[in-house]
Write an enzyme that holds these catalytic residues in place. Sequence first.
Site, PDB file in Angstrom:
ATOM      1  N   LYS A  17       8.047 -20.487  29.601  1.00 53.82           N
ATOM      2  CA  LYS A  17       8.021 -19.481  29.473  1.00 53.82           C
ATOM      3  C   LYS A  17       7.362 -18.594  28.185  1.00 53.82           C
ATOM      4  CE  LYS A  17      12.664 -18.606  27.907  1.00 53.82           C
ATOM      5  NZ  LYS A  17      13.522 -19.783  28.020  1.00 53.82           N
ATOM      6  N   ARG A  93      19.285 -12.810  26.500  1.00 54.27           N
ATOM      7  CA  ARG A  93      20.066 -13.925  26.183  1.00 54.27           C
ATOM      8  C   ARG A  93      21.693 -14.381  26.711  1.00 54.27           C
ATOM      9  NH1 ARG A  93      15.976 -16.698  23.260  1.00 54.27           N
ATOM     10  NH2 ARG A  93      16.199 -19.351  23.088  1.00 54.27           N
ATOM     11  N   ARG A 130       6.761 -31.621  23.134  1.00 50.09           N
ATOM     12  CA  ARG A 130       6.464 -29.964  22.928  1.00 50.09           C
ATOM     13  C   ARG A 130       6.898 -30.256  21.548  1.00 50.09           C
ATOM     14  NH1 ARG A 130       9.634 -24.675  24.376  1.00 50.09           N
ATOM     15  NH2 ARG A 130      11.428 -25.621  22.599  1.00 50.09           N
ATOM     16  N   ARG A 162       9.244 -28.820  16.667  1.00 50.08           N
ATOM     17  CA  ARG A 162       9.837 -27.458  16.299  1.00 50.08           C
ATOM     18  C   ARG A 162      11.298 -28.388  15.189  1.00 50.08           C
ATOM     19  NH1 ARG A 162      10.338 -22.845  20.967  1.00 50.08           N
ATOM     20  NH2 ARG A 162      12.892 -23.505  19.755  1.00 50.08           N
ATOM     21  N   ARG A 173      21.638 -25.809  23.387  1.00 52.19           N
ATOM     22  CA  ARG A 173      20.982 -25.120  23.753  1.00 52.19           C
ATOM     23  C   ARG A 173      20.335 -25.190  24.819  1.00 52.19           C
ATOM     24  NH1 ARG A 173      16.614 -25.866  20.685  1.00 52.19           N
ATOM     25  NH2 ARG A 173      14.505 -25.481  21.220  1.00 52.19           N
TER      26      ARG A 173
HETATM   27  P1  ADP Z   1      14.020 -21.457  22.874  1.00 52.24           P
HETATM   28  O1  ADP Z   1      14.454 -21.004  24.612  1.00 52.24           O
HETATM   29  O2  ADP Z   1      13.107 -23.031  23.262  1.00 52.24           O
HETATM   30  O3  ADP Z   1      15.996 -21.903  22.407  1.00 52.24           O
HETATM   31  P2  ADP Z   1      13.354 -18.850  21.895  1.00 52.24           P
HETATM   32  O4  ADP Z   1      11.668 -19.284  20.908  1.00 52.24           O
HETATM   33  O5  ADP Z   1      13.381 -18.404  22.404  1.00 52.24           O
HETATM   34  O6  ADP Z   1      13.442 -21.567  22.034  1.00 52.24           O
HETATM   35  O7  ADP Z   1      14.182 -19.562  20.832  1.00 52.24           O
HETATM   36  C1  ADP Z   1      14.503 -20.282  19.528  1.00 52.24           C
HETATM   37  C2  ADP Z   1      15.838 -20.189  19.201  1.00 52.24           C
HETATM   38  O8  ADP Z   1      16.345 -18.398  18.125  1.00 52.24           O
HETATM   39  C3  ADP Z   1      17.684 -19.979  19.306  1.00 52.24           C
HETATM   40  O9  ADP Z   1      17.528 -21.444  19.938  1.00 52.24           O
HETATM   41  C4  ADP Z   1      18.747 -19.145  19.405  1.00 52.24           C
HETATM   42  O10 ADP Z   1      18.737 -19.609  17.321  1.00 52.24           O
HETATM   43  C5  ADP Z   1      17.268 -17.929  18.129  1.00 52.24           C
HETATM   44  N1  ADP Z   1      16.849 -16.921  19.116  1.00 52.24           N
HETATM   45  C6  ADP Z   1      15.796 -16.200  19.835  1.00 52.24           C
HETATM   46  N2  ADP Z   1      15.882 -15.006  20.820  1.00 52.24           N
HETATM   47  C7  ADP Z   1      17.653 -15.078  20.884  1.00 52.24           C
HETATM   48  C8  ADP Z   1      18.657 -14.474  21.365  1.00 52.24           C
HETATM   49  N3  ADP Z   1      17.902 -12.935  22.114  1.00 52.24           N
HETATM   50  N4  ADP Z   1      19.895 -14.281  20.563  1.00 52.24           N
HETATM   51  C9  ADP Z   1      20.399 -14.854  20.160  1.00 52.24           C
HETATM   52  N5  ADP Z   1      19.471 -15.849  19.672  1.00 52.24           N
HETATM   53  C10 ADP Z   1      18.147 -15.942  19.692  1.00 52.24           C
END
Ligand code: ADP
Length: 222
Positions: A17, A93, A130, A162, A173
């Site tokens: 993404k 999400r 990654r 990360r 996750r």
């Molecule tokens: P990934 O898709 O690898 O989990 P992201 O960069 O999208 O990585 O998000 C990293 C973290 O940020 C998530 O694991 C979560 O803890 C938090 N996060 C991001 N977006 C949301 C959301 N819409 N609702 C709740 N937590 C979020």
Amino acid sequence: MIPGARLIILGRQGAGKGTQCVRLSRHYVVPHISTGDMLRAAVREKTELGLMAKQVMDAGGLVGDDIMIGLVRERLARPDAMGRGYILDGFPRTVAQAEALDEITAERPVHVVIDLDVPRDVVLARISARRVCRDCGTNYTATGNERYPWICEVCGGDVMQRDDDTPEAVNRRLDLYETQTAPLIDFYAKQNKLVVVDGVGHPDDVFRRLTAAVDAAKEQRI
Ligand code: ADP
């Protein structure tokens, strides 16, 4: 004038993404709004939100719906998103976030929701390799031969793994994705907004599939 777009990209962690959203953002000239990047910026700046979010993120959990909805509501109200549109990456999400987003975008609904589909075993392999720039968020793939940390080609920042890309946090996750986020695929399919795009293959091929899907969906809605 290049037409804008209002897009949501769903997909497992590691589906690509981030990489594809940067390209889509240039192609449609709209901001790439990544809630993960917004939270990581808050963590770096050590704001109240950042301090709270860090613990949740490192454990592979989800930040509370109310906080996330507030952040996105504010961001979508800015002139760039109001005018040309946006690409939402990492939001919604949960079904509660999707319902709130429907209300926030009631006057200008999203054009299309894309499910960037990559199987779980493929994303697990991708995530273990990654590496991400701590400053600008550019993604890299480790081959095992590089010096640590590397210097980012885009901004000169440190490129590292990360904190939440440990095997435990990644599995948590991915489990949360199946229980909390996969139901959104049904949610948007029922609204006739969902398009599934195959995310396996060369990034250029995936990008072509994505723009074809977006352009077709936008045409249908005019
Ligand atoms: P990934 O898709 O690898 O989990 P992201 O960069 O999208 O990585 O998000 C990293 C973290 O940020 C998530 O694991 C979560 O803890 C938090 N996060 C991001 N977006 C949301 C959301 N819409 N609702 C709740 N937590 C979020």
